[in-house]
Design an enzyme around this catalytic site. Structure first.
Site, PDB file in Angstrom:
ATOM      1  N   ASP A 201       0.858  -1.180   0.000  1.00  0.00           N
ATOM      2  CA  ASP A 201       0.000   0.000   0.000  1.00  0.00           C
ATOM      3  C   ASP A 201       0.895   1.231   0.000  1.00  0.00           C
ATOM      4  O   ASP A 201       2.118   1.122  -0.110  1.00  0.00           O
ATOM      5  CB  ASP A 201      -0.958   0.002   1.192  1.00  0.00           C
ATOM      6  CG  ASP A 201      -2.255   0.746   0.873  1.00  0.00           C
ATOM      7  OD1 ASP A 201      -2.208   1.983   0.752  1.00  0.00           O
ATOM      8  OD2 ASP A 201      -3.303   0.085   0.722  1.00  0.00           O
ATOM      9  N   HIS A 255      -2.613   3.982  -4.235  1.00  0.00           N
ATOM     10  CA  HIS A 255      -2.117   3.298  -3.038  1.00  0.00           C
ATOM     11  C   HIS A 255      -0.713   2.750  -3.250  1.00  0.00           C
ATOM     12  O   HIS A 255      -0.376   1.655  -2.778  1.00  0.00           O
ATOM     13  CB  HIS A 255      -3.069   2.164  -2.634  1.00  0.00           C
ATOM     14  CG  HIS A 255      -4.381   2.634  -2.067  1.00  0.00           C
ATOM     15  ND1 HIS A 255      -4.598   2.806  -0.716  1.00  0.00           N
ATOM     16  CD2 HIS A 255      -5.542   2.978  -2.681  1.00  0.00           C
ATOM     17  CE1 HIS A 255      -5.838   3.229  -0.514  1.00  0.00           C
ATOM     18  NE2 HIS A 255      -6.433   3.354  -1.695  1.00  0.00           N
ATOM     19  N   GLU A 321      -9.616   3.443  -5.439  1.00  0.00           N
ATOM     20  CA  GLU A 321      -9.545   4.864  -5.082  1.00  0.00           C
ATOM     21  C   GLU A 321      -8.526   5.673  -5.899  1.00  0.00           C
ATOM     22  O   GLU A 321      -7.453   6.026  -5.424  1.00  0.00           O
ATOM     23  CB  GLU A 321      -9.241   4.987  -3.580  1.00  0.00           C
ATOM     24  CG  GLU A 321     -10.372   4.445  -2.731  1.00  0.00           C
ATOM     25  CD  GLU A 321     -10.078   4.447  -1.246  1.00  0.00           C
ATOM     26  OE1 GLU A 321     -10.976   4.780  -0.466  1.00  0.00           O
ATOM     27  OE2 GLU A 321      -8.929   4.112  -0.862  1.00  0.00           O
TER      28      GLU A 321
END
Length: 597
Positions: A201, A255, A321
């Site tokens: 991440d 991410h 995202e």
């Protein structure tokens, strides 16, 4: 309730204490049982089997280890007089000894227990292992012997959903190999079969890539917090031995900030000033530069390294995202192109089925799902589930309103509430149906669910009690697909999940209690109290009026303390009300409302 009934109720509770109902979790699909108590050998139990599988033999060894010190019968239960002769042998018959484990693996089993024999039959060794798990749950220690109560037993069992998973996040805070194995142990005790590892991440890159070792060398928190290939193959092997598949996730193109430390040339928007809410949901922000071919090539190299380690045919590519703030007006086009090419290469080159998060993906786009299976993991918007199904995706349900286990512990960054409040109780998790609002024609494409424990404020020291027994609730719902229910059905689940939690703790799992121990020992008291609340719901006009007055905190208070208290609040002082979270302005409104109604 009259005095006579009250005294009778107390007498019944005091006499019988805890129920001796079956404590199997997840509840089997079909079973019959009797009233006899049998004794079982505490050592030298012999299971004969037609299989030479080492994995099945290991499961039998675990069963025999349990027999030497099984969980005790509750002190408030009288197991009854047991048969003098002990059961000291059983048989396991499987149709195939193959140790292959995949989404298609048959997990069905039958279990029969009577005064002369214990028999397990299954098509696969993994189904037989579930039969052993159920048998283990039936065996308790009482006085000076192991017993099986409520025999004879006849069980036919199988899962409703094939994908029953737990997601862990060792990128936000590193998780030791030992802790991951402890989670796998708990999963096996609940017949959960998929461990989803969110391996990288923005915060760290703990995966050692043999083609790009610089990424973990620079992007991991330390050299001790890197998953070497040997660590991961060990986890995969251990999980398989417990009947659990391991699916890795490498989230791109968002991410990915931590890649900057090893290869800044393939990154975009990684300055300190880029870490703002418009860019990403939490710091640090940063994206792969999808216009740079080296970025794609690097990720495909990493994926190839992962395919050498993880043998499962499912592979998670993240895709969560992505905001417009970095790439501008062409974001959706760039994003969709990246996903289309990646899904195709994972399918063709990796021979894997790609999984991706719903997040900001255009669920109406065609990214290859017409040519091969692509699985959409729905988390942010329940309505997206039907859209994804209509557009040809298969679906894993991880809806945050039910399945995000990190919610309700406060906001780690700014204080206050977490973004996904409230805390997801085991009842909220259990009550979530994967098919609500979905036409039956799409049921077959919902492959199952996953509870997600994101790691911003989770590590080895607090992971287990956040996970258990709430993940157990999901395990039973996905296995049986029965609703939480009311009355005796709800009472049964309260008792069984408490017993399951205690059984897990007895075997080394750290799990939060689901209720005071009193309620497990003397459930009738707590059942009666709960049923009284649930059978006397608040008048509809009360809830409506409270909402009209914007008094949601009062609704929360009454839900917690009982709506039967509402008429007593005329005599409650503000000092008392403030202790329950009431504000002065709201208190004045409420007093006015009391007079009005």
């Amino acid at each position: 309730m009259s005095l006579v009934l009250s005294c009778l109720f107390t007498l019944v509770v005091a006499t019988f204490g805890a129920t001796s109902n079956p404590t199997i979790w997840p509840v089997p699909q079909m079973f019959t049982n009797g009233t006899t108590t049998l004794t079982v050998c505490s050592s030298n139990f012999n299971f004969s089997t037609n299989s030479q599988s080492a994995i099945l033999k290991n499961a039998i060894t675990r069963f025999n280890n349990y027999l030497m010190k099984p969980a005790p019968v509750l002190p408030t239960i009288n197991p009854g007089k047991a048969y003098a002769a002990s059961l000291c042998a059983g048989s396991i018959t499987v149709s195939s000894s193959s140790e292959s484990l995949s989404f298609e693996t048959d997990e069905n089993y039958t279990l029969s227990v009577d005064s002369t024999s214990i028999k397990i039959t299954a098509n696969t060794i993994y189904g037989a292992m579930y039969g052993l798990t159920t048998l283990t749950q039936l065996i308790r220690y009482a006085s000076d012997s192991n017993v099986i109560m409520n025999a004879p037993w006849s069980i036919t069992d199988y899962p409703h959903y094939k994908h029953r998973g737990v997601m862990l996040d060792p990128a936000r805070n590193f998780l030791s190999v030992d802790m991951i194995k402890r989670v796998i142990n708990g999963m096996a005790l609940n017949k959960l079969n998929v461990l989803h590892l969110h391996l990288i991440d923005a915060q760290s890159f703990p995966f050692y890539s043999k083609s790009h070792p610089e990424l973990s060398a620079a992007g991991a928190y330390s050299k001790e917090k890197i998953y070497q290939p040997s660590n991961l193959t060990d986890i995969v092997s251990y999980a398989k031995n417990m009947g659990v598949r391991v699916i890795p996730e490498f989230d791109t193109p968002g991410h990915t900030f931590a890649i900057k430390f090893g290869d800044p040339q393939i990154m975009d928007c990684v300055e300190v000033s880029d870490s703002v809410p418009a860019m990403c949901p939490e710091p640090p922000c940063g994206y792969l530069n999808v216009s740079n071919p080296n970025a794609y090539n690097t990720i495909m190299d990493i994926y190839a390294d992962a395919w050498d380690i993880f043998d499962d045919t499912y592979f998670h590519i993240g895709a969560d995202e992505v905001k417009d703030a970095c790439w501008g007006k062409n974001t959706n086009q760039l994003y969709t192109q990246w996903l289309s090419q990646m899904a195709q290469d994972v399918n063709l080159k990796g021979k894997r089925t790609p999984i991706l998060w719903s997040g900001d993906v255009d669920i109406t786009a065609q990214i290859g799902q017409g040519s091969f299976d692509i699985i959409m993991q729905i988390w942010d918007n329940a309505a997206d589930k039907l859209t994804a199904l209509k557009n040809g995706f298969k679906v894993i349900d991880s809806t945050y309103t039910s399945y995000y286990l990190d919610c309700g512990f406060g906001n780690w960054l700014t204080g206050g509430n977490s973004w996904c409040d409230p805390y997801k109780s085991w009842m909220m998790i259990y009550n979530h149906s994967l098919t609500d609002g979905i036409p039956q024609q799409y049921f077959k494409d919902i492959i199952g669910g996953e509870v997600c424990l994101w790691g911003e404020s989770v590590d080895d020291y607090n992971l287990q009690p956040r996970l258990w027994p709430r993940a157990s609730a999901a395990a039973e719902r996905w296995w049986s697909d029965l609703p939480l229910g009311t009355g005796s059905k709800l009472d049964d689940k309260f008792y069984r999940i408490a017993m399951q939690r205690d059984w897990m703790v007895y075997q080394g799992i750290v799990a939060s209690p689901s209720q005071p121990e009193f309620c497990t020992l003397y459930p009738a008291y707590c059942n009666y109290y709960r049923d009284d609340i649930l059978n006397n719901p608040p008048p509809a006009d009360w809830k409506m009026k409270l909402k009209d007055y914007n008094l949601h905190d009062f609704i929360d208070a009454f839900e917690e303390h009982g709506w039967d208290m509402i008429e007593l609040w005329n005599d409650i002082s503000f000092e008392h009300a403030s202790q329950m979270g009431m504000k002065q302005g709201h208190w004045a409104k409420f007093k006015h409302l009391l007079k009005e109604i």
